[in-house]
Design a protein around this motif. Structure first.
Motif, PDB file in Angstrom:
ATOM      1  N   LEU A 181     -62.299 -31.327 -52.574  1.00  0.00           N
ATOM      2  CA  LEU A 181     -61.318 -32.369 -52.875  1.00  0.00           C
ATOM      3  C   LEU A 181     -60.010 -32.179 -52.108  1.00  0.00           C
ATOM      4  N   GLU A 182     -59.825 -30.985 -51.542  1.00  0.00           N
ATOM      5  CA  GLU A 182     -58.601 -30.720 -50.775  1.00  0.00           C
ATOM      6  C   GLU A 182     -58.743 -31.133 -49.315  1.00  0.00           C
ATOM      7  N   ALA A 183     -59.982 -31.415 -48.893  1.00  0.00           N
ATOM      8  CA  ALA A 183     -60.210 -31.727 -47.474  1.00  0.00           C
ATOM      9  C   ALA A 183     -59.579 -33.060 -47.093  1.00  0.00           C
ATOM     10  N   GLU A 184     -58.964 -33.086 -45.897  1.00  0.00           N
ATOM     11  CA  GLU A 184     -58.324 -34.317 -45.434  1.00  0.00           C
ATOM     12  C   GLU A 184     -59.358 -35.377 -45.051  1.00  0.00           C
ATOM     13  N   ASN A 185     -60.527 -34.916 -44.649  1.00  0.00           N
ATOM     14  CA  ASN A 185     -61.565 -35.854 -44.198  1.00  0.00           C
ATOM     15  C   ASN A 185     -62.639 -36.064 -45.270  1.00  0.00           C
ATOM     16  N   LEU A 186     -62.255 -35.992 -46.523  1.00  0.00           N
ATOM     17  CA  LEU A 186     -63.201 -36.191 -47.627  1.00  0.00           C
ATOM     18  C   LEU A 186     -63.834 -37.576 -47.498  1.00  0.00           C
ATOM     19  N   THR A 187     -65.161 -37.600 -47.428  1.00  0.00           N
ATOM     20  CA  THR A 187     -65.864 -38.870 -47.216  1.00  0.00           C
ATOM     21  C   THR A 187     -66.650 -39.340 -48.438  1.00  0.00           C
ATOM     22  N   HIS A 188     -66.674 -38.551 -49.472  1.00  0.00           N
ATOM     23  CA  HIS A 188     -67.436 -38.930 -50.655  1.00  0.00           C
ATOM     24  C   HIS A 188     -66.816 -40.149 -51.350  1.00  0.00           C
ATOM     25  N   SER A 189     -67.683 -40.919 -51.999  1.00  0.00           N
ATOM     26  CA  SER A 189     -67.257 -42.084 -52.780  1.00  0.00           C
ATOM     27  C   SER A 189     -67.317 -41.738 -54.267  1.00  0.00           C
ATOM     28  N   PHE A 190     -66.330 -42.216 -54.984  1.00  0.00           N
ATOM     29  CA  PHE A 190     -66.257 -41.941 -56.416  1.00  0.00           C
ATOM     30  C   PHE A 190     -66.222 -43.249 -57.203  1.00  0.00           C
ATOM     31  N   GLU A 202     -60.036 -38.794 -66.813  1.00  0.00           N
ATOM     32  CA  GLU A 202     -59.512 -39.880 -65.972  1.00  0.00           C
ATOM     33  C   GLU A 202     -58.135 -39.519 -65.424  1.00  0.00           C
ATOM     34  N   ARG A 203     -57.319 -38.867 -66.235  1.00  0.00           N
ATOM     35  CA  ARG A 203     -56.007 -38.436 -65.743  1.00  0.00           C
ATOM     36  C   ARG A 203     -56.159 -37.343 -64.680  1.00  0.00           C
ATOM     37  N   TRP A 204     -57.138 -36.463 -64.893  1.00  0.00           N
ATOM     38  CA  TRP A 204     -57.407 -35.433 -63.890  1.00  0.00           C
ATOM     39  C   TRP A 204     -57.837 -36.085 -62.575  1.00  0.00           C
ATOM     40  N   ALA A 205     -58.729 -37.055 -62.647  1.00  0.00           N
ATOM     41  CA  ALA A 205     -59.231 -37.734 -61.455  1.00  0.00           C
ATOM     42  C   ALA A 205     -58.106 -38.439 -60.708  1.00  0.00           C
ATOM     43  N   GLU A 206     -57.225 -39.088 -61.436  1.00  0.00           N
ATOM     44  CA  GLU A 206     -56.113 -39.794 -60.805  1.00  0.00           C
ATOM     45  C   GLU A 206     -55.227 -38.818 -60.027  1.00  0.00           C
ATOM     46  N   LYS A 207     -55.112 -37.604 -60.539  1.00  0.00           N
ATOM     47  CA  LYS A 207     -54.250 -36.597 -59.916  1.00  0.00           C
ATOM     48  C   LYS A 207     -54.930 -35.893 -58.733  1.00  0.00           C
ATOM     49  N   HIS A 208     -56.247 -35.672 -58.811  1.00  0.00           N
ATOM     50  CA  HIS A 208     -56.918 -34.812 -57.835  1.00  0.00           C
ATOM     51  C   HIS A 208     -57.804 -35.542 -56.823  1.00  0.00           C
ATOM     52  N   PRO A 210     -58.377 -38.432 -54.093  1.00  0.00           N
ATOM     53  CA  PRO A 210     -57.611 -39.402 -53.285  1.00  0.00           C
ATOM     54  C   PRO A 210     -58.000 -40.845 -53.638  1.00  0.00           C
ATOM     55  N   ASN A 211     -57.015 -41.688 -53.687  1.00  0.00           N
ATOM     56  CA  ASN A 211     -57.257 -43.081 -54.054  1.00  0.00           C
ATOM     57  C   ASN A 211     -58.212 -43.773 -53.077  1.00  0.00           C
ATOM     58  N   LYS A 212     -58.154 -43.386 -51.799  1.00  0.00           N
ATOM     59  CA  LYS A 212     -59.015 -44.026 -50.788  1.00  0.00           C
ATOM     60  C   LYS A 212     -60.497 -43.741 -51.038  1.00  0.00           C
ATOM     61  N   ASN A 213     -60.776 -42.681 -51.786  1.00  0.00           N
ATOM     62  CA  ASN A 213     -62.164 -42.338 -52.081  1.00  0.00           C
ATOM     63  C   ASN A 213     -62.673 -42.963 -53.374  1.00  0.00           C
ATOM     64  N   MET A 214     -61.780 -43.603 -54.110  1.00  0.00           N
ATOM     65  CA  MET A 214     -62.197 -44.333 -55.319  1.00  0.00           C
ATOM     66  C   MET A 214     -62.693 -45.698 -54.865  1.00  0.00           C
ATOM     67  N   THR A 215     -63.911 -45.748 -54.396  1.00  0.00           N
ATOM     68  CA  THR A 215     -64.400 -46.942 -53.700  1.00  0.00           C
ATOM     69  C   THR A 215     -65.055 -47.976 -54.607  1.00  0.00           C
TER      70      THR A 215
END
Length: 289
Positions: A181-190, A202-208, A210-215
């Motif tokens: 989750l710390e990787a800049e090039n994280l490509t996984h979809s959530f 859900e609060r943990w997810a919002e914090k950890h 990246p919003n771009k991966n919440m597809t």
């Protein structure tokens, strides 16, 4: 307000829809029903009903008043039965409110309850809003998170749910299981809920995450569960739900103590001892074992 008869009669009209039906049920004259409704509206300085050709429907003020009237009428009926020393037939509505992600916890209990009490209509109200138990908006609440504190309520622990992150075999085959989750090039979809965070995970997810991966965001929890199962992304699911319904899913992240969610049974003191509520609470106790 100092005349329960006026409210009781208005409640009968609200339930039955017409003055004539209410008069028959209460064994009074139609004029008595109309007179009491007029007196009630005069005392409130507000309309309780909208009159139309097919009967009476409630105004917003009427809905508020008759929500309280419904719970009060129920309490009177239970009181009369206890005084007479007999058990009444358990019937009517039983309203249960909770967050949508946890509706599955109720299904075994509802099945048991309806087998024993088929005359009760169970209404499950899935909402993020905290319905007012003291106001009669629900008989039983399943509250999520910290233990609710109130001198007016009975509170007991119902279920402690451990959440993990899961994905389908197809998703893992295409994208791999390793996630940084710390990787800049994280490509996984959530997969996530399209709403304000309501739970610890859900609060943990919002914090950890990246919003771009919440597809993929969804409004209903069932949609999210099916999306994860269909391979559209990684998402949070309760471990016990996966074991029962989605055994093929692969655990990407094991349950984290930060993601554990407590669910509490809450009932207001005014309805806690009613036969209907007690009958369901006993079924919930069995379900918790």
């Amino acid at each position: 307000m100092d005349n329960w008869d006026e409210i009781r009669i208005a409640y009968a009209v609200a339930k039955l829809g017409t003055v004539s039906a209410a008069a028959d049920a209460l064994n009074v004259h139609r004029a008595t029903v109309i007179r009491n409704i007029n007196a009630l509206e005069k005392a409130l300085r507000a309309k309780v009903f909208i009159r139309h050709a097919n009967g009476y429907s409630m105004t917003e003020a009427g809905k508020d008043l008759l929500t309280v009237a419904a719970i009060t009428d129920e309490q009177f009926q239970n009181l009369f039965q206890r005084i007479k020393g007999v058990h009444s037939v358990i019937e009517g509505d039983l309203r249960i409110t909770l967050l949508q992600p946890f509706t599955y916890l109720l299904f075994p209990a509802i099945e048991r309850f309806q087998s024993s009490y088929p005359q009760v209509k169970v209404r499950v109200i899935e909402t993020v809003n905290r319905l007012k138990l003291h106001y009669g908006e629900a008989h039983i609440a399943i509250r999520t998170g910290k233990r609710p504190e109130s001198d007016d309520n009975f509170v007991s622990l119902f279920k402690r749910c451990s959440f993990g992150m899961f994905a389908s075999p197809d998703y893992i085959k295409k994208h791999g299981k390793t996630i940084d989750l710390e990787a800049e090039n994280l490509t996984h979809s959530f997969v996530c809920r399209d709403d304000e965070p309501q739970t610890s995970f859900e609060r943990w997810a919002e914090k950890h995450i990246p919003n771009k991966n919440m597809t993929l965001c969804f409004g209903k929890v069932g949609t999210g569960q099916e999306a994860i199962n269909a391979g559209l992304g990684i998402g949070f699911l309760p471990k016990d739900l996966v074991d029962k319904r989605y055994p093929s899913l692969i655990e990407v992240y094991p349950p984290n103590p930060e993601w554990t969610v407590d669910n509490w049974i809450v009932t207001h003191k005014d309805v806690h001892h009613t036969e209907k509520v007690q009958a369901f609470l006993k079924v919930l106790d069995l379900n918790s074992e």
